[in-house]
Enzyme design. Structure first.
Site, PDB file in Angstrom:
ATOM      1  N   GLY A  86     -25.021  34.135  33.685  1.00 19.51           N
ATOM      2  CA  GLY A  86     -25.883  34.939  34.534  1.00 19.51           C
ATOM      3  C   GLY A  86     -27.265  35.043  33.967  1.00 19.51           C
ATOM      4  O   GLY A  86     -27.590  35.975  33.253  1.00 19.51           O
ATOM      5  N   THR A  87     -28.110  34.055  34.278  1.00 18.81           N
ATOM      6  CA  THR A  87     -29.448  34.061  33.723  1.00 18.81           C
ATOM      7  C   THR A  87     -30.235  32.956  34.404  1.00 18.81           C
ATOM      8  O   THR A  87     -29.677  32.139  35.135  1.00 18.81           O
ATOM      9  CB  THR A  87     -29.381  33.798  32.205  1.00 18.81           C
ATOM     10  OG1 THR A  87     -30.646  34.021  31.655  1.00 18.81           O
ATOM     11  CG2 THR A  87     -28.974  32.385  31.921  1.00 18.81           C
ATOM     12  N   THR A  88     -31.555  32.948  34.179  1.00 17.14           N
ATOM     13  CA  THR A  88     -32.357  31.787  34.562  1.00 17.14           C
ATOM     14  C   THR A  88     -33.267  31.447  33.405  1.00 17.14           C
ATOM     15  O   THR A  88     -34.047  32.297  32.951  1.00 17.14           O
ATOM     16  CB  THR A  88     -33.241  32.085  35.791  1.00 17.14           C
ATOM     17  OG1 THR A  88     -32.445  32.663  36.798  1.00 17.14           O
ATOM     18  CG2 THR A  88     -33.887  30.821  36.303  1.00 17.14           C
ATOM     19  N   LYS A 137     -34.383  36.229  25.657  1.00 15.66           N
ATOM     20  CA  LYS A 137     -33.611  35.015  25.868  1.00 15.66           C
ATOM     21  C   LYS A 137     -34.290  33.783  25.302  1.00 15.66           C
ATOM     22  O   LYS A 137     -33.736  32.684  25.381  1.00 15.66           O
ATOM     23  CB  LYS A 137     -33.356  34.814  27.365  1.00 15.66           C
ATOM     24  CG  LYS A 137     -32.459  35.891  27.920  1.00 15.66           C
ATOM     25  CD  LYS A 137     -31.975  35.597  29.312  1.00 15.66           C
ATOM     26  CE  LYS A 137     -31.287  36.824  29.861  1.00 15.66           C
ATOM     27  NZ  LYS A 137     -30.806  36.673  31.221  1.00 15.66           N
TER      28      LYS A 137
END
Lengths: 202, 272
Positions: free
Chosen positions: B55-57, B88
């Site tokens: 769950g990330t970009t 991140k």
């Protein structure tokens, strides 16, 4: 899905592989070279899980080079194929590698050869072979149009026919392919067949 | 549930001990087992639990001036947003960055470990490690742990003697060299914006704006991405953080609220 296929002609063996690196629905890159030059007169076209593919073929490549350093002469294609199969077989019941391999080689004494090695360590010496969803189209094309002792032009024509068929009939058809050839002059890249240009850093 | 191994142990003690000691160990030796009837499937279930969609970009691309790296900052546990301020983009060393997608602990730990290995290489060889070498080190480590439930989808971006370098490395053991990558649940959305706006000869400001815009569009559509869009630039002198904008504010910057014309107004009724 990854398409790899190859055939043996008059004094040469040719292999073609698609060049897309895919992760579920995403295409990460479409110029990934999946045909490794094992040594001067051998090619390994591999398809399967990405980590296994690179790690296993590099392992085979380094061991083949080691044999040459230790003994002063290179392995024959049949010996390399049997070594590869042996490694897959040993790992099969412990830590299996999910890689399918077409090993194309040329020996001075025996000429060109093609070996079909699948992920459960099956080994067959073949004149034409294919892996992946593309095999459903390329195998019948090759069965129809192949004959022993094809020239390079005829073989390239057949490879192009197969690529065209895969592109038009396979639902998740890879756009780009790389073709490599091995003959008495060695193993080298022959051509790329690209329908989508990947941006390359200059 | 306790597995009773009393049948394996002999009843009498092997050599003479005082009766007090024997009394202390009256119950048969045993150990705890998981509370389940399906022992064989239990481990597989545990690994599946740890293996969520990333769950990330995050995205990175090479252009004329170097490498641009960008990421969102949301951490989600299923439907719950556990943090909006996760870093991140991990600084491996002053000229190499790593991005985080997948398990936060796995990414942080292994990037830190990679930083240590890179420093050891520098000390042993009196020269900096290349991006190719660093990514291969990480890929080999992750490959040796494959099947054990690590979840890492990272990009290693840096500048070495050969110029800018970008590699995608994941916990399945894959390693890809490329010029444009996006990783995470929001990556398909980011790819669309990135691919259509990309040119090799972007300036640093244009590239930063492209990266920021791609992250914003991904956070708009993907529920598991959000927070702050951080943009880093890696050039010949190392990396530099360019910006960190809240995506909510970016939304109103890109799509400002137009005062709409009112067609009819409600009027107070006079009298009762």
């Amino acid at each position: 899905m990854e398409c790899v296929f190859g055939l043996v002609g008059n004094g040469f063996a040719i292999v073609a592989a698609d060049t897309s690196a895919v992760h579920s629905i995403l295409v990460h890159k479409s110029n990934e070279d999946k045909i490794m030059i094992l040594d001067s007169h051998k090619l390994i076209a591999a398809s399967g899980e990405p980590g296994d593919r690179v790690q296993f073929t590099e392992y085979i490549q380094k061991n083949v080079a080691l044999y040459q350093f230790r003994n002063g002469i290179p392995l024959t294609a049949v010996a390399a194929a049997n070594f590869t199969r042996g490694e897959l077989a040993t790992a099969l019941r412990k830590n299996p590698y999910f890689v399918n391999i077409l090993l194309a080689g040329y020996d001075k004494e025996t000429g060109p050869s093609l070996y079909y090695i699948d992920y459960i360590a099956t080994l067959h010496k073949v004149e034409k072979g294919a892996f992946g969803y593309g095999s459903y189209f390329s195998l019948s094309m090759m069965d129809r149009h192949f004959h022993s002792g094809m020239s390079v032009e005829e073989a390239i024509d057949l490879v192009d026919k197969c690529i065209l068929e895969i592109r038009s009939r396979l639902v998740v058809a890879p756009p780009n392919f790389v073709i490599k050839i091995v003959d008495k002059d060695g193993a080298r890249e022959y051509a790329w067949r690209e329908s989508v240009k990947e941006a390359v850093a200059v | 549930m306790k597995l009773d191994t009393s049948g394996l142990e002999s009843a009498a003690p092997l050599f003479g001990v005082t009766s007090e000691l024997v009394d202390g160990f009256s119950s048969a030796p045993s150990f705890e087992l998981p509370v389940t009837t399906d022992f064989d499937g239990f481990q597989k279930e545990a690994i599946q639990m740890v293996k969520p969609a990333r769950g990330t970009t995050t995205l990175a691309f090479i252009f004329k001036e170097g490498v641009m790296v960008a990421a969102d900052s949301r951490a989600s546990m299923g439907g719950y947003i556990s943090s909006q301020s996760v870093k991140k983009i991990i600084e491996i060393n002053p000229y190499m960055l790593g991005t985080m997608a997948g398990g936060a602990a796995d990414c942080q730990f292994w990037h830190r470990n990679l930083g240590i290995k890179c420093r050891l290489h520098e000390l042993a060889n009196k020269r900096r490690i290349s991006v190719t070498g660093a990514s291969k080190l990480l890929a080999n480590i992750l490959y040796s742990y494959r099947g054990m439930g690590l979840s890492v989808g990272t990009m290693i971006a840096g500048w070495d003697e050969t110029g800018p370098g970008l590699y995608y490395v994941d916990s399945e053991g894959g390693r890809l060299k490329g010029t444009r990558f996006s990783v995470g649940s929001g990556s398909p959305y980011a790819y669309g914006v990135l691919d259509s706006g990309y040119r090799y000869d972007l300036s640093i400001e244009e590239a930063a704006e492209l990266a920021r815009r791609a992250i914003y569009h991904a956070t708009f559509r993907d529920g598991a991405s959000g927070g702050v869009a951080s943009v880093y630039y890696v050039g010949p002198n190392g990396w530099k953080k360019l910006s960190g904008d809240d995506v909510g504010e970016l939304h109103y910057k890109y799509y400002p609220v137009m005062p709409s014309t009112v067609e009819q107004e409600m009027v107070e009724v006079a009298g009762a």
